[in-house]
Design an enzyme around this catalytic site. Structure first.
Site, short mmCIF file in Angstrom:
data_model
loop_
_atom_site.label_atom_id
_atom_site.label_comp_id
_atom_site.label_asym_id
_atom_site.label_seq_id
_atom_site.Cartn_x
_atom_site.Cartn_y
_atom_site.Cartn_z
N ASN A 9 0.71 -1.13 -0.05
CA ASN A 9 0.03 -0.17 -0.03
C ASN A 9 0.90 1.25 0.07
OD1 ASN A 9 -1.79 2.10 0.49
ND2 ASN A 9 -2.20 1.37 2.83
N TRP A 10 0.98 1.91 -1.02
CA TRP A 10 1.84 2.98 -1.17
C TRP A 10 1.26 4.43 -0.77
CZ3 TRP A 10 3.96 2.34 -6.94
CH2 TRP A 10 4.53 0.97 -7.17
N LYS A 11 0.02 4.30 0.08
CA LYS A 11 -0.67 5.34 0.41
C LYS A 11 -0.39 6.56 -0.39
CE LYS A 11 -0.19 2.98 4.89
NZ LYS A 11 -0.32 3.10 6.38
N HIS A 94 -9.56 0.79 5.27
CA HIS A 94 -8.22 0.83 5.65
C HIS A 94 -8.15 1.95 6.92
CE1 HIS A 94 -4.12 2.32 6.50
NE2 HIS A 94 -3.65 1.30 5.93
N GLU A 96 -6.70 4.35 8.18
CA GLU A 96 -6.61 5.83 7.95
C GLU A 96 -7.77 6.30 7.30
OE1 GLU A 96 -2.95 5.35 5.48
OE2 GLU A 96 -2.02 4.77 7.67
N GLU A 166 -5.04 -5.30 10.87
CA GLU A 166 -4.11 -4.28 10.85
C GLU A 166 -4.31 -3.37 12.31
OE1 GLU A 166 -1.99 -2.80 6.96
OE2 GLU A 166 -3.99 -1.61 7.33
N GLY A 172 2.50 2.33 10.79
CA GLY A 172 3.59 3.35 10.70
C GLY A 172 4.23 3.55 11.89
N SER A 212 3.79 -2.25 10.25
CA SER A 212 5.36 -2.21 10.71
C SER A 212 5.61 -3.65 10.14
CB SER A 212 5.24 -1.92 11.98
OG SER A 212 5.10 -0.46 12.07
N GLY A 233 2.84 -1.25 4.24
CA GLY A 233 3.25 0.25 3.98
C GLY A 233 4.18 0.91 3.72
N GLY A 234 4.72 1.39 4.77
CA GLY A 234 6.21 2.05 4.66
C GLY A 234 7.38 0.93 4.00
P1 PGA Z 1 2.89 0.13 7.85
O1 PGA Z 1 1.48 0.29 7.24
O2 PGA Z 1 3.53 -1.12 7.14
O3 PGA Z 1 3.64 1.50 7.39
O4 PGA Z 1 2.69 0.17 9.19
C1 PGA Z 1 0.69 -0.65 6.97
C2 PGA Z 1 -0.85 -0.09 6.18
O5 PGA Z 1 -1.44 0.75 6.72
O6 PGA Z 1 -1.18 -0.99 5.60
#
Ligand code: PGA
Length: 249
Positions: A9-11, A94, A96, A166, A172, A212, A233-234
């Protein structure tokens, strides 16, 4: 070996040129990869990245979509527009979207139903806040998000649903749930699926872990009985780290 599903997920990162560079590197790195792979760039890079991953073992995903097919919804992106770009999967619910943009279970469920009706695969995200975990409510929260998110979804359509657990406090933050804690929630959610759809569906459904995930913890997480993949994500923003997660083990 199980069929693991590793998604990036490149956000809200990367211009088209940067997204293209990452996508090209991933195509090269993952071409012999044994698992199922997906990248979800921003809407603005879907076409660019789609052209690069087309015909490879990497699926194209979107990070969200509107709950309506079309109409007066300024700033939203419709399922028809995603299909036009050959998007095959959409991430919905998600954390967010839930917590920053206040999407509730009813809205997320509407999106899930719409995406499935249009033949897309859905990655439905669930997960508790830190205070909910500390209050002993992690299981209940995940159960409610699962049940409400899947309302009206038939057993046949469930085969196109992936769940992503998640825990919000792990996203993150560099804090990963221990493999044991994550597996316990995955097992619990699988039971919820069993209650709703039967044992066959429960054993088939893919439940990714997210929060993470890094090259140095991926293998321990994936080794757990109920963890079938990762939503990253990251660490998905660099080809090297995503590829090493994607080729864990
Ligand atoms: P993260 O994000 O790996 O940066 O913790 C995961 C996600 O939000 O899908």
């Amino acid at each position: 070996m199980r069929n693991y599903y590793i998604a990036g997920n490149w956000k809200m990162h990367k211009t088209r040129a940067e997204a293209a560079e990452l996508a090209k590197a991933l195509v090269a790195e993952l071409k012999d990869g044994k698992h199922k792979y997906l990248v979800a760039p921003s809407f603005t890079s879907l076409e660019t990245v789609g052209a690069i991953v087309k015909g490879t073992n990497i699926r194209l995903g979107a990070q969200n979509m509107a709950a309506e097919e079309q109409g007066a919804h300024t700033g939203e992106v419709s399922v028809l527009q995603l299909k036009d770009l050959e998007v095959r999967t959409v991430i919905l619910g998600h954390s967010e979207r839930r917590h920053i943009y206040k999407e509730d279970d009813a809205l997320i469920n509407k999106k899930v139903q719409l995406a499935l009706r249009h033949g897309l695969e859905v990655i439905l995200c669930i997960g508790e806040l830190l205070e909910e975990r500390e209050a002993g409510r992690a299981e209940t929260v995940c159960e409610t998000q699962t049940v409400k998110g899947l309302e009206g979804v038939s057993a046949a359509d469930l085969s196109r649903v992936v769940l992503a657990y998640e825990p919000v406090w792990a996203i993150g933050t560099g804090k990963t749930a221990t493999p044991e804690d994550a597996d316990a929630i995955h097992a619990y959610v699988r039971k919820v699926i069993e209650r709703l759809y039967g044992a066959g569906a429960a054993s088939q459904i893919v439940i990714q872990y997210g929060g993470s995930v890094k090259p140095d913890n991926a293998a321990q997480l994936m080794a757990k009985e109920n963890i079938d993949g990762a939503l990253v994500g990251g660490a998905a923003l660099k080809a090297g780290t995503f590829a090493s997660i994607a080729k864990f083990g």
